[in-house]
Write an enzyme that holds these catalytic residues in place. Structure first.
Site, mmCIF file in Angstrom:
data_model
loop_
_atom_site.group_PDB
_atom_site.id
_atom_site.type_symbol
_atom_site.label_atom_id
_atom_site.label_comp_id
_atom_site.label_asym_id
_atom_site.label_seq_id
_atom_site.Cartn_x
_atom_site.Cartn_y
_atom_site.Cartn_z
ATOM 1 N N LYS A 76 50.297 38.389 48.999
ATOM 2 C CA LYS A 76 50.762 37.425 48.010
ATOM 3 C C LYS A 76 50.657 38.140 46.679
ATOM 4 O O LYS A 76 49.590 38.289 46.100
ATOM 5 C CB LYS A 76 49.895 36.157 48.052
ATOM 6 C CG LYS A 76 50.618 34.890 47.577
ATOM 7 C CD LYS A 76 50.892 34.851 46.084
ATOM 8 C CE LYS A 76 49.651 34.551 45.299
ATOM 9 N NZ LYS A 76 49.943 34.425 43.823
ATOM 10 N N SER A 122 39.104 34.733 40.476
ATOM 11 C CA SER A 122 38.138 33.824 39.874
ATOM 12 C C SER A 122 37.311 33.085 40.919
ATOM 13 O O SER A 122 37.700 32.979 42.087
ATOM 14 C CB SER A 122 38.873 32.793 39.004
ATOM 15 O OG SER A 122 39.652 31.930 39.824
ATOM 16 N N GLY A 178 39.426 30.054 42.092
ATOM 17 C CA GLY A 178 40.453 30.400 43.066
ATOM 18 C C GLY A 178 39.873 30.787 44.414
ATOM 19 O O GLY A 178 40.342 30.342 45.464
ATOM 20 N N GLU A 236 36.147 38.309 46.509
ATOM 21 C CA GLU A 236 35.323 38.848 45.423
ATOM 22 C C GLU A 236 35.643 38.023 44.191
ATOM 23 O O GLU A 236 36.798 37.923 43.787
ATOM 24 C CB GLU A 236 35.644 40.323 45.173
ATOM 25 C CG GLU A 236 34.802 40.917 44.062
ATOM 26 C CD GLU A 236 35.432 42.133 43.431
ATOM 27 O OE1 GLU A 236 35.387 42.242 42.186
ATOM 28 O OE2 GLU A 236 35.982 42.961 44.171
ATOM 29 N N CYS A 268 35.497 43.732 36.935
ATOM 30 C CA CYS A 268 34.613 42.819 37.663
ATOM 31 C C CYS A 268 33.152 43.199 37.494
ATOM 32 O O CYS A 268 32.260 42.396 37.772
ATOM 33 C CB CYS A 268 34.986 42.794 39.143
ATOM 34 S SG CYS A 268 35.142 44.421 39.882
#
Length: 527
Positions: A183, A241, A244, A264, A301
């Site tokens: 995606k 996030s 999400g 993650e 991150c």
């Protein structure tokens, strides 16, 4: 070269009417490309093709899959400057970052190819029969890892190459024998399509089954939801996030057949600064952390969002130095206007919390979408009382927590959520006397770092890029390094199976010459 269409297997399609464009945050304008969002029939076709491809791809040899991965790397390199130009246009990130990330992406693919060529990653284990054992005979039992089926990968916003279309999730899933449906991230759909074209070309060159890879576009959440709910999808990889990732995790667990989601998510990556580090190298660490907080506009991150230390004169000097260094760094563009707005909102919320004060901020006017850095400080007792200050602010931001003593510092560590990394600055002699702090930090993180910055993740077999929730949904697994392949496989044991019908990895003669666990001893010899 960029069509804006979806790759459904090797076929380009644009059956829907909903379109969107990507955005150049540095120039503050839309790009020229128009992308067609995938519709339900395209999604179903992509997953069905992946399910059909799995029936043959899962049985391909390690050498065949390695050739596929190496050819993907070759085709990504062959894209040349168009990939670099598209990457920078859609992300606002500099050319050097684009070239470095392309190299990392190719390196990851080749690392998995090497793993496949050697072959021992399947963890073959053999316990031979003991028919005369008393009181009961022991059967012949042999076990190894097998791929689980089609995997959906969500591209990450902050790494358009290394954590996206052909990034670590895709590379590890393909290495395991699982077809992949990506995606594509809407912020860099053009970059994603170019990389997808390289994967498709590599698949055709190496004789992979159609459907081993697909790439679908989406500007919202509907396509991702449909993919996760599709009954033929067997696992999900996600980088993004907490909101999400947890939404996908819940969706996957509410299916009739729940599937794993390896997400993650957020991390503030605490840094414990011991007195010796402040006294011996305070100015050095101030400069290092000013760079680490602001590198890539703070969109890593592993950005150090929380600095912890016990109050002292040396800490006051460090804070002054850090503020000076931070204030002199020119802001850089964030990935998208929406990310910049979310960052500004997060900084505003944190700054409005009682008993916080500003260490440094960039107050000069900056271009639209440029993330202006800010560092706050707060007392340990106030931090403990205010969960708002514990949350990630995605961007060039950090907060310094000043603790009264080691006991309060440990209490702060005990209070924070799971993280990807935890760092300690200090000398070995001091570290040996801080075992309680080290243990408290270890309980919260997936990687312990000494005397460095957390930004930057080495791609190697020993790397663990994961951590307790909410940094990831499963702390046992990594999304970086060749161990990432373990997410997409499951063990199958054969009991009393005819030797000639066993997979090669489990046959007595060991035709693959891999390392195996034979009757509790590791060996690459035949039986």
């Amino acid at each position: 070269m960029i069509t804006g269409k979806n790759y459904i297997g090797s076929k380009l399609t644009a059956n829907g009417t909903k379109t969107y464009k990507t955005f150049n945050p540095k120039e503050n304008k839309e790009t020229d490309w128009t992308f067609y969002e995938a519709i339900e029939s395209e999604i179903d076709e992509a997953v069905t093709l992946a399910s059909e491809a799995f029936q043959t791809y899962k049985n391909f040899s390690g050498a065949e899959k390695a050739s596929f991965l190496n050819t993907i790397a070759d085709e990504i390199e062959a894209l040349g400057d168009i990939l670099i130009e598209t990457y920078t246009a859609e992300s606002g990130l500099p050319e050097g970052r684009a070239r470095g990330e392309r190299g990392r992406t190719m390196g990851q693919l080749r690392a998995f190819a090497t793993l496949l060529e050697e072959g021992s990653w399947v963890e073959a284990s053999i316990d031979t029969a003991q028919p005369d054992r008393e009181p009961l005979p022991k059967p012949d039992i042999r076990k190894m890892l097998f791929p689980i089926g089609p995997v959906v990968v969500f591209g990450a916003s902050n790494f358009p190459l290394a954590f996206s279309t052909a990034g670590g999730d895709t590379a590890s899933a393909l290495a395991s024998g699982c077809p992949v449906i990506v995606k594509s991230h809407p912020m860099h759909a053009g970059t994603g399509e170019l990389v997808a074209s390289a994967i498709i070309k590599a698949a055709e060159k190496t004789g992979m089954p159609n459907g081993v890879f697909s790439n679908v576009n989406s500007s919202g959440i509907e396509v991702g939801q449909q993919l996760v709910k599709h009954p033929k999808v067997k696992a999900v990889g996600f980088t993004g996030s907490i909101k999400g990732g947890t939404a996908l995790y819940k969706l996957a667990n509410n299916r009739k057949e729940p599937i794993p989601v390896y997400a993650e998510m957020g991390s503030i990556n605490p840094v414990v600064i011991l007195p010796s580090a402040l006294e011996e190298k305070g100015s050095f660490w101030a400069k290092q952390y000013a760079g680490s907080i602001t590198v890539g506009a703070g969109q890593f991150c592993t950005n150090p969002g929380l600095l912890l230390a016990v109050k002292s004169n040396a800490l006051e000097s460090f804070i002054t130095e850090l503020g000076k260094e931070i204030s002199e760094i020119a802001p850089t563009p964030m990935l998208h206007p929406n990310i910049c707005k979310t960052y500004q909102k997060g900084v505003k919320t944190a700054s409005e919390q009682s008993n916080t004060s500003v260490v440094a901020s960039y107050d000069t006017e900056a271009s639209p979408n440029f993330g202006k850095q800010k560092v706050l400080t707060v007392a340990g007792r106030e931090f403990l009382k205010n969960p708002v200050l514990h949350q990630e602010v995605f961007g060039p931001y950090s907060i310094i927590v000043q603790c009264e003593n080691d006991a309060e510092l440990k209490t702060v560590l005990d209070a924070i959520e799971g993280q990807l990394t935890g760092t300690i600055l200090g000398n070995s002699n001091e570290l040996a006397h801080k075992s309680e702090i080290v243990e408290a930090l270890k309980e919260r993180v997936g990687r312990l770092i000494l005397n460095s910055v957390p930004t930057g993740v080495e791609v190697c077999p020993s790397m663990h890029h994961g951590g307790p929730f909410p940094s990831t949904t499963d702390a046992k697994y990594t999304s970086v390094g060749v161990s990432a392949i373990k997410r997409w496989v499951r063990p199958v044991a054969y009991q009393n199976w005819p030797l000639e019908l066993l997979p090669n990895a489990l046959k007595n003669e060991n035709p693959l010459q891999i390392m195996r666990l034979i009757n509790s001893e590791h060996s690459n010899k035949s039986i």
